[in-house]
Enzyme design. Structure first.
Site, PDB file in Angstrom:
ATOM      1  N   HIS A  36      82.987   5.359  39.646  1.00 33.22           N
ATOM      2  CA  HIS A  36      84.190   4.521  39.731  1.00 33.22           C
ATOM      3  C   HIS A  36      85.402   5.233  39.126  1.00 33.22           C
ATOM      4  CE1 HIS A  36      82.438   0.920  41.538  1.00 33.22           C
ATOM      5  NE2 HIS A  36      81.356   1.236  40.859  1.00 33.22           N
ATOM      6  N   THR A  37      85.390   6.539  39.207  1.00 30.04           N
ATOM      7  CA  THR A  37      86.541   7.316  38.753  1.00 30.04           C
ATOM      8  C   THR A  37      87.344   7.855  39.940  1.00 30.04           C
ATOM      9  OG1 THR A  37      84.982   9.136  38.570  1.00 30.04           O
ATOM     10  CG2 THR A  37      85.646   8.094  36.522  1.00 30.04           C
ATOM     11  N   ASP A  38      86.715   7.965  41.114  1.00 26.94           N
ATOM     12  CA  ASP A  38      87.404   8.670  42.217  1.00 26.94           C
ATOM     13  C   ASP A  38      88.687   7.971  42.658  1.00 26.94           C
ATOM     14  OD1 ASP A  38      85.973   6.639  43.559  1.00 26.94           O
ATOM     15  OD2 ASP A  38      85.279   7.951  45.186  1.00 26.94           O
ATOM     16  N   SER A  69      71.569   4.029  68.218  1.00 27.52           N
ATOM     17  CA  SER A  69      70.960   4.566  66.998  1.00 27.52           C
ATOM     18  C   SER A  69      69.472   4.249  67.030  1.00 27.52           C
ATOM     19  CB  SER A  69      71.614   3.901  65.783  1.00 27.52           C
ATOM     20  OG  SER A  69      70.785   4.044  64.659  1.00 27.52           O
ATOM     21  N   SER A 127      75.364   6.644  50.507  1.00 25.09           N
ATOM     22  CA  SER A 127      76.444   6.976  51.443  1.00 25.09           C
ATOM     23  C   SER A 127      76.012   7.145  52.884  1.00 25.09           C
ATOM     24  CB  SER A 127      77.170   8.251  51.001  1.00 25.09           C
ATOM     25  OG  SER A 127      77.884   7.985  49.863  1.00 25.09           O
ATOM     26  N   SER A 128      75.168   6.244  53.358  1.00 25.63           N
ATOM     27  CA  SER A 128      74.806   6.327  54.769  1.00 25.63           C
ATOM     28  C   SER A 128      76.038   6.127  55.658  1.00 25.63           C
ATOM     29  CB  SER A 128      73.701   5.324  55.119  1.00 25.63           C
ATOM     30  OG  SER A 128      74.079   4.040  54.721  1.00 25.63           O
ATOM     31  N   GLU A 162      87.344   4.291  56.389  1.00 25.40           N
ATOM     32  CA  GLU A 162      86.788   3.233  55.515  1.00 25.40           C
ATOM     33  C   GLU A 162      87.893   2.295  55.048  1.00 25.40           C
ATOM     34  OE1 GLU A 162      83.875   2.206  54.057  1.00 25.40           O
ATOM     35  OE2 GLU A 162      82.563   3.710  54.979  1.00 25.40           O
ATOM     36  N   ASP A 174      82.519  10.336  48.359  1.00 25.07           N
ATOM     37  CA  ASP A 174      81.344  10.408  49.240  1.00 25.07           C
ATOM     38  C   ASP A 174      81.579  11.400  50.370  1.00 25.07           C
ATOM     39  OD1 ASP A 174      80.711   8.364  47.575  1.00 25.07           O
ATOM     40  OD2 ASP A 174      80.822   6.780  49.084  1.00 25.07           O
ATOM     41  N   TYR A 224      83.668  -4.555  44.704  1.00 24.80           N
ATOM     42  CA  TYR A 224      84.233  -3.203  44.619  1.00 24.80           C
ATOM     43  C   TYR A 224      85.755  -3.285  44.683  1.00 24.80           C
ATOM     44  CZ  TYR A 224      84.809   1.788  45.635  1.00 24.80           C
ATOM     45  OH  TYR A 224      85.172   3.111  45.596  1.00 24.80           O
TER      46      TYR A 224
HETATM   47  C1  GLA Z   1      81.138   4.101  46.311  1.00 23.08           C
HETATM   48  C2  GLA Z   1      82.465   4.583  46.883  1.00 23.08           C
HETATM   49  C3  GLA Z   1      82.934   5.850  46.172  1.00 23.08           C
HETATM   50  C4  GLA Z   1      82.917   5.663  44.652  1.00 23.08           C
HETATM   51  C5  GLA Z   1      81.599   5.075  44.180  1.00 23.08           C
HETATM   52  C6  GLA Z   1      81.608   4.708  42.706  1.00 23.08           C
HETATM   53  O1  GLA Z   1      80.138   5.028  46.592  1.00 23.08           O
HETATM   54  O2  GLA Z   1      82.341   4.812  48.250  1.00 23.08           O
HETATM   55  O3  GLA Z   1      84.206   6.216  46.643  1.00 23.08           O
HETATM   56  O4  GLA Z   1      83.994   4.884  44.237  1.00 23.08           O
HETATM   57  O5  GLA Z   1      81.244   3.906  44.910  1.00 23.08           O
HETATM   58  O6  GLA Z   1      81.731   5.846  41.935  1.00 23.08           O
END
Ligand code: GLA
Length: 388
Positions: A36-38, A69, A127-128, A162, A174, A224
């Site tokens: 949660h830093t990005d 798919s 991250s699918s 996104e 991601d 989120y």
């Molecule tokens: C998800 C989001 C990322 C990031 C993380 C938490 O994966 O897609 O961008 O914020 O949560 O670090």
């Protein structure tokens, strides 16, 4: 992945076996630390993993995009004129978000037959969705010969897909990890400037174990976006004194001195997480460069505590799995990874206790939550590519 079988499925769906599709692959990612830093312009340290999404794709001339798919039943056949319309709650929105980005760049094409097949557990926080986006963006760039687009452009495009098309205000981590990933390396990324370094990540005598809580992330997206808004509010308070636009711009010492300027206790805790986590990423990189895995493990543990207490994104399942992991002698660190609210944990486990880890953590987790966990031994892998 059996690519011959996948190709057979492709021909069953779309015919014309004389016209072979090309095959692309994008990995998933696991974040080692920096959670949660990005989106706060901070530091992250993710890596690409062996699980990912395959895409077989072939251009066609009939102004249709066909999407199927092997993982999901829902299929779509969409005329080019409708490519920018969202489909209600379906996986095809991820490719559609990318087509929408290409449309905005005025890149023209006549249609595609596409078949996806992934082995990233769904909704596990590996991250699918970014993997689907990146494999689509990369394949289209190659097939359309859009040589003006560099990898960083595809990363930004996927993030915009996104943010604008899916409606999740996620950061860039991601897609970046999936685009830039390199075998046996973690990516130390400054999300404010997008400068990055590849940090060797070879765990002599240890394994990186991903534990899937199998707790579906439920309301994750709305929670989120709520966290993103809370961080923006913290910036608003702090920027009465400092000229900043993201929390990642201030050091922990600065924050420590001026935290009382944030009157709201919850918002203050959110900021404390982000700013302390940023420092933990810096310390982690130093530890890894010195090959001090014990120190790195301690930082992973501290990261989880902060995500639990300050950021409140863990929950009973992630906490239980992390607690059980730490009970095992030979585990140097364990934490949640990804957005939280369910999904996966990541632990560094001494090789000789890996079996015990999987058996004992799985059993105790099941007894305490009623859910069956799954475990994967992560292999740190390369980023998106064509499979020839
Ligand atoms: C998800 C989001 C990322 C990031 C993380 C938490 O994966 O897609 O961008 O914020 O949560 O670090």
């Amino acid at each position: 992945m059996n690519l011959d079988k996948l190709t057979d499925t492709f021909f069953q769906l779309y015919g014309k076996p004389e016209d072979k599709p090309r095959c692309f692959f994008a990995p998933g990612r696991v974040n080692l630390i920096g959670e949660h830093t990005d989106y706060n312009g901070g530091f992250v340290l993710p890596c690409a993993i062996q699980h990912g999404t395959y895409l077989l794709i072939r251009p066609c001339a009939d102004r249709m995009v066909r999407l199927a798919s092997t993982n999901m039943e829902f299929r779509a056949e969409i005329p080019l004129s409708d490519l920018s319309k969202k489909v209600e709650r379906q996986w095809v929105n991820y490719p559609l978000g990318i087509f929408d980005q290409f449309r905005k760049l005025n890149v023209s094409f006549a249609g595609f037959d596409m078949l996806y097949s992934g082995n990233i557990p769904n909704g596990a926080g590996l991250s699918s969705s970014a993997s689907i986006e990146m494999v689509t963006a990369y394949a289209l760039t190659v097939l359309l010969n859009a040589t003006q687009l560099e990898m960083i452009d595809l990363v930004r495009m996927s993030q915009r897909a996104e943010n604008e098309f899916i409606g999740l205000n996620c950061g860039i981590m991601d897609m970046f990890a999936i685009g830039m990933g390199q075998k046996d390396h973690a990516l130390f990324l400054n999300c404010l400037t997008l400068e990055y370094k590849k940090v060797p990540f070879i765990l002599n005598g240890f394994k990186l174990i991903i534990g899937n809580t199998n707790k579906q992330r439920g309301l994750a997206d709305s929670k989120y976006n709520e966290r993103v808004a809370e961080c923006q509010l913290a910036v608003t308070y702090l920027s009465e004194t400092l000229s900043i636009s993201k929390l990642g711009e201030i050091s922990f010492m600065q924050f420590y001195k001026m935290q009382d300027e944030i009157p709201d206790e919850v918002v203050r805790r959110r900021a404390r997480h982000v700013i302390s986590e940023n420092q933990r990423v810096l310390n982690s990189v130093s530890s890894l460069l010195k090959n001090d895995i014990l120190q790195f493990g301690a930082l992973m543990n501290a990261s989880h505590e902060s995500l639990r207490e300050n950021y409140e994104v863990t929950g009973i399942e992630l906490d239980t799995m992390v607690d059980e992991a730490r009970k095992i002698n030979g585990v140097v660190g364990a934490r949640m990874t990804g957005a939280g609210f369910g999904g996966c944990t990541v632990s560094i486990v001494r090789e000789d206790v890996v079996e015990k880890f999987i058996e004992q953590v799985g059993r105790e987790y099941q007894a305490k939550t009623g859910l069956n966990a799954e475990f994967y031994i992560a292999e740190v892998s390369d980023g998106v590519r064509e499979i020839i």
